[in-house]
Design an enzyme around this catalytic site. Structure first.
Site, short mmCIF file in Angstrom:
data_model
loop_
_atom_site.label_atom_id
_atom_site.label_comp_id
_atom_site.label_asym_id
_atom_site.label_seq_id
_atom_site.Cartn_x
_atom_site.Cartn_y
_atom_site.Cartn_z
CG HIS A 37 -7.23 -2.79 2.85
ND1 HIS A 37 -6.15 -2.36 2.73
CD2 HIS A 37 -8.31 -3.14 2.27
CE1 HIS A 37 -6.79 -0.89 2.28
NE2 HIS A 37 -8.10 -1.30 2.03
CG ASP A 96 -1.97 1.22 0.70
OD1 ASP A 96 -3.16 0.35 1.11
OD2 ASP A 96 -1.88 2.34 1.27
CG HIS A 148 -8.03 -2.99 -2.72
ND1 HIS A 148 -9.69 -2.48 -3.45
CD2 HIS A 148 -8.05 -2.57 -1.35
CE1 HIS A 148 -10.03 -1.07 -2.60
NE2 HIS A 148 -8.51 -1.33 -1.52
P1 5GP Z 1 -9.60 1.16 0.06
O1 5GP Z 1 -9.76 2.86 0.94
O2 5GP Z 1 -10.12 1.83 -1.34
O3 5GP Z 1 -10.12 0.24 0.44
O4 5GP Z 1 -8.05 1.13 -0.07
C1 5GP Z 1 -7.64 1.82 -1.06
C2 5GP Z 1 -5.66 1.70 -1.42
O5 5GP Z 1 -4.47 1.51 -1.48
C3 5GP Z 1 -5.53 2.57 0.06
O6 5GP Z 1 -4.68 2.15 1.66
C4 5GP Z 1 -4.20 3.47 -0.41
O7 5GP Z 1 -3.31 3.92 0.41
C5 5GP Z 1 -4.09 2.56 -1.46
N1 5GP Z 1 -3.66 2.96 -2.73
C6 5GP Z 1 -4.10 3.91 -3.38
N2 5GP Z 1 -3.33 4.15 -4.68
C7 5GP Z 1 -2.35 3.24 -4.84
C8 5GP Z 1 -1.06 3.46 -5.42
O8 5GP Z 1 -1.58 4.12 -6.89
N3 5GP Z 1 -0.75 2.38 -5.09
C9 5GP Z 1 -0.41 1.62 -4.90
N4 5GP Z 1 0.23 0.61 -4.03
N5 5GP Z 1 -1.40 1.81 -2.97
C10 5GP Z 1 -2.27 2.33 -3.78
#
Ligand code: 5GP
Ligand code: ZN
Length: 110
Positions: free
Chosen positions: A103, A31, A101
């Site tokens: 985590h 992340d 995704h």
């Molecule tokens: P969500 O909030 O959608 O469950 O989690 C998305 C996660 O993706 C967040 O924790 C954020 O930090 C991560 N993230 C967003 N954009 C990118 C990226 O371009 N590369 C990586 N490695 N992580 C990302």
């Protein structure tokens, strides 16, 4: 592949990223904004928006996601200390990237 989906682009290598793991169905990346010493994202290559969009035929894919998570936890050395796995679902559930995704968070000091 969905236009303007960052995880589709990462999976298709259109955006460079370091894959910690890859198979036919998944990639695993760190992340970019980690919330734990170990914070990985297990991402299916196929675009699925969120848990809400899962179909009966996705059962095996979802099961496999957890097997990948288990392997990654061991590889990262957090399997015995313990870790969390979870999905954020839609805006109210904290989802920001609308491509499914899982985590994996761990590695906190005892
Ligand atoms: P969500 O909030 O959608 O469950 O989690 C998305 C996660 O993706 C967040 O924790 C954020 O930090 C991560 N993230 C967003 N954009 C990118 C990226 O371009 N590369 C990586 N490695 N992580 C990302
Ligand atoms: Zn996508």
């Amino acid at each position: 592949m969905v236009n303007d989906c960052i995880f589709c682009k990462i999976a298709a290598r259109e955006i460079p990223s370091n894959f910690l793991y890859e198979d036919d169905d998944f990639i695993v990346i760190k992340d970019i904004n980690p919330h734990a010493p170990v914070h990985l994202l297990i991402i299916p290559k196929r675009h699925i928006r969120s848990i809400n969009d899962l179909q009966e035929q996705d059962k095996e894919l979802v099961g496999s996601m957890f097997i990948v998570a288990k392997k990654m936890a061991k590889e990262q050395g957090v399997n015995e200390s313990g870790y969390k796995v979870g999905f954020n679902v839609e805006k109210g559930g904290g989802q920001e990237i609308f491509h499914l995704h899982l985590h994996l968070l761990g590695g906190w000091k005892k």
